[in-house]
Scaffold this motif. Structure first.
Motif, PDB file in Angstrom:
ATOM      1  N   GLU A   1      47.954-110.341 -23.641  1.00 22.35           N
ATOM      2  CA  GLU A   1      48.229-111.777 -23.682  1.00 22.35           C
ATOM      3  C   GLU A   1      47.853-112.379 -22.331  1.00 22.35           C
ATOM      4  N   LYS A   2      47.057-113.428 -22.354  1.00 26.66           N
ATOM      5  CA  LYS A   2      46.578-114.024 -21.108  1.00 26.66           C
ATOM      6  C   LYS A   2      47.126-115.436 -20.959  1.00 26.66           C
ATOM      7  N   PHE A   3      47.625-115.718 -19.757  1.00 29.16           N
ATOM      8  CA  PHE A   3      48.172-117.037 -19.453  1.00 29.16           C
ATOM      9  C   PHE A   3      47.525-117.542 -18.163  1.00 29.16           C
ATOM     10  N   VAL A   4      47.096-118.786 -18.175  1.00 31.40           N
ATOM     11  CA  VAL A   4      46.511-119.404 -16.985  1.00 31.40           C
ATOM     12  C   VAL A   4      47.266-120.690 -16.701  1.00 31.40           C
ATOM     13  N   GLU A   5      47.822-120.797 -15.507  1.00 34.59           N
ATOM     14  CA  GLU A   5      48.536-122.004 -15.118  1.00 34.59           C
ATOM     15  C   GLU A   5      47.982-122.499 -13.780  1.00 34.59           C
TER      16      GLU A   5
ATOM     17  N   SER B   1      48.651 -86.210 -14.889  1.00 36.49           N
ATOM     18  CA  SER B   1      47.448 -86.556 -15.653  1.00 36.49           C
ATOM     19  C   SER B   1      47.608 -87.875 -16.415  1.00 36.49           C
ATOM     20  N   GLU B   2      48.831 -88.435 -16.405  1.00 35.75           N
ATOM     21  CA  GLU B   2      49.092 -89.682 -17.118  1.00 35.75           C
ATOM     22  C   GLU B   2      49.301 -90.824 -16.126  1.00 35.75           C
ATOM     23  N   PHE B   3      49.107 -92.061 -16.614  1.00 37.30           N
ATOM     24  CA  PHE B   3      49.285 -93.232 -15.767  1.00 37.30           C
ATOM     25  C   PHE B   3      50.678 -93.828 -15.986  1.00 37.30           C
ATOM     26  N   PRO B   4      51.433 -94.035 -14.903  1.00 36.84           N
ATOM     27  CA  PRO B   4      52.721 -94.707 -15.041  1.00 36.84           C
ATOM     28  C   PRO B   4      52.538 -96.126 -15.575  1.00 36.84           C
ATOM     29  N   VAL B   5      53.592 -96.638 -16.198  1.00 36.34           N
ATOM     30  CA  VAL B   5      53.575 -98.011 -16.710  1.00 36.34           C
ATOM     31  C   VAL B   5      54.532 -98.853 -15.861  1.00 36.34           C
ATOM     32  N   PHE B   6      53.965 -99.732 -15.038  1.00 37.55           N
ATOM     33  CA  PHE B   6      54.770-100.628 -14.219  1.00 37.55           C
ATOM     34  C   PHE B   6      55.258-101.809 -15.053  1.00 37.55           C
ATOM     35  N   ASP B   7      56.465-102.271 -14.726  1.00 39.53           N
ATOM     36  CA  ASP B   7      56.948-103.495 -15.362  1.00 39.53           C
ATOM     37  C   ASP B   7      56.178-104.709 -14.866  1.00 39.53           C
ATOM     38  N   LEU B   8      55.879-104.734 -13.573  1.00 43.56           N
ATOM     39  CA  LEU B   8      55.239-105.909 -12.984  1.00 43.56           C
ATOM     40  C   LEU B   8      54.386-105.496 -11.790  1.00 43.56           C
ATOM     41  N   ILE B   9      53.144-105.945 -11.790  1.00 43.75           N
ATOM     42  CA  ILE B   9      52.248-105.748 -10.655  1.00 43.75           C
ATOM     43  C   ILE B   9      51.786-107.115 -10.177  1.00 43.75           C
TER      44      ILE B   9
ATOM     45  N   ARG C   1      52.930-103.551 -17.905  1.00 42.70           N
ATOM     46  CA  ARG C   1      53.478-104.478 -18.900  1.00 42.70           C
ATOM     47  C   ARG C   1      53.167-105.924 -18.534  1.00 42.70           C
ATOM     48  N   CYS C   2      53.040-106.192 -17.229  1.00 42.15           N
ATOM     49  CA  CYS C   2      52.732-107.538 -16.781  1.00 42.15           C
ATOM     50  C   CYS C   2      52.012-107.473 -15.439  1.00 42.15           C
ATOM     51  N   VAL C   3      50.903-108.196 -15.340  1.00 43.76           N
ATOM     52  CA  VAL C   3      50.164-108.347 -14.089  1.00 43.76           C
ATOM     53  C   VAL C   3      50.089-109.832 -13.775  1.00 43.76           C
ATOM     54  N   MET C   4      50.428-110.183 -12.526  1.00 49.70           N
ATOM     55  CA  MET C   4      50.362-111.584 -12.103  1.00 49.70           C
ATOM     56  C   MET C   4      49.437-111.728 -10.903  1.00 49.70           C
TER      57      MET C   4
ATOM     58  N   GLN D   1      42.493-105.984 -16.991  1.00 52.88           N
ATOM     59  CA  GLN D   1      42.763-106.377 -18.373  1.00 52.88           C
ATOM     60  C   GLN D   1      43.945-105.536 -18.875  1.00 52.88           C
ATOM     61  N   PRO D   2      45.155-105.865 -18.470  1.00 52.37           N
ATOM     62  CA  PRO D   2      46.297-104.998 -18.763  1.00 52.37           C
ATOM     63  C   PRO D   2      46.660-104.965 -20.240  1.00 52.37           C
ATOM     64  N   GLN D   3      47.353-103.897 -20.608  1.00 56.78           N
ATOM     65  CA  GLN D   3      47.803-103.745 -21.999  1.00 56.78           C
ATOM     66  C   GLN D   3      48.859-104.790 -22.355  1.00 56.78           C
ATOM     67  N   GLY D   4      49.570-105.291 -21.338  1.00 56.56           N
ATOM     68  CA  GLY D   4      50.633-106.276 -21.577  1.00 56.56           C
ATOM     69  C   GLY D   4      50.173-107.686 -21.296  1.00 56.56           C
ATOM     70  N   GLU D   5      50.899-108.372 -20.431  1.00 56.86           N
ATOM     71  CA  GLU D   5      50.586-109.764 -20.103  1.00 56.86           C
ATOM     72  C   GLU D   5      49.743-109.855 -18.838  1.00 56.86           C
TER      73      GLU D   5
END
Length: 240
Positions: A2-6, A130-138, A187-190, A221-225
């Motif tokens: 999901e992509k948001f531009v403000e 061998s796996e990538f951690p999933v951050f809540d917010l970057i 989960r979210c990149v800002m 292009q994150p899997q989340g937002e």
């Protein structure tokens, strides 16, 4: 994704909006998973955000803090991203030392220190290396050249796909940095972007097509937002 531009009126409005969103994301992650994992950006743009976060009443013991990249300098060096975030925010709130995870930069070997941080992520997130951690917010910034974290145009770090952490290169100076696939697991990149000097790169990043290795932020292009938060000076031409 999901992509948001403000596009906000000015830098102060940009920081206020980002503060609201970051607090929401922290509280939501803690409410859902019992903790929030956040990776911080360096540079000048997020500093007032960190100062604002230092005034918030949050369950600090539930926050795990990391950095998306770091200059290869000692932790007390004026150019250190860690030092900036500590002075602006982390030193002012009761967050346990064990919850703060700075990138190691004191081993005189950037490759070895990058591997150490890769291993630390695996331990904190309890995932195999061998796996990538999933951050809540970057949180990310963007340079005039379109780079983000320490992923600079036409550098080898952009091509790394088999590990979470690698060595970036800025004019021959090493940096420790998140890799593209790690960022894209979040989960979210800002992105926080401020200033008219960013307009040319933003035009390429938002174009229908452009060379990704020339404008690394296109690779995010994150899997989340995905949030692009711009002040009016940066986003002026995107409104047209």
């Amino acid at each position: 994704m999901e992509k948001f531009v403000e596009i906000l009126a000015d830098k102060q409005a940009l920081i206020e909006r980002t503060l609201t969103l970051v607090v929401e994301k922290i509280e939501a992650a803690i409410g859902t998973r019992g903790r929030c994992t956040i990776a911080l950006a360096g540079g000048s743009t997020p500093k007032p955000l960190y100062e604002a976060l230092s005034t918030q009443a949050l369950p600090w013991d539930k926050l795990e803090v990391f950095w998306g990249d770091e200059r290869y300098v000692p932790p007390n060096h004026p150019d250190s991203n860690q030092l900036m975030a500590r002075k602006a925010w982390l030193d002012h709130v009761p967050i346990p030392d064990a919850n703060i995870h700075p990138m190691p930069t004191d081993g005189n070997d950037p490759d070895s220190d990058a591997k150490k941080y890769h291993s630390e992520l695996g331990k904190v997130f309890q995932v195999p290396e061998s796996e990538f951690p999933v951050f809540d917010l970057i949180l990310l910034g963007m340079g005039d050249d379109g780079h983000t974290a320490s992923l600079f145009p036409q550098t080898e770090a952009l091509k790394v796909r088999d590990r979470s952490i690698t060595v970036g290169n800025k004019d021959g100076q090493p940096r420790i940095t998140f890799t593209v696939p790690l960022i894209n697991q979040a989960r979210c990149v800002m992105f926080l972007v401020s200033g008219a000097s960013k307009q040319p790169a933003l035009a390429q990043i938002f174009a229908a097509s452009a060379e990704e290795l020339d404008y690394p932020s296109r690779l995010i292009q994150p899997q989340g937002e995905l949030w692009w938060l711009l002040d009016a000076a940066a986003g002026e031409k995107l409104k047209r």
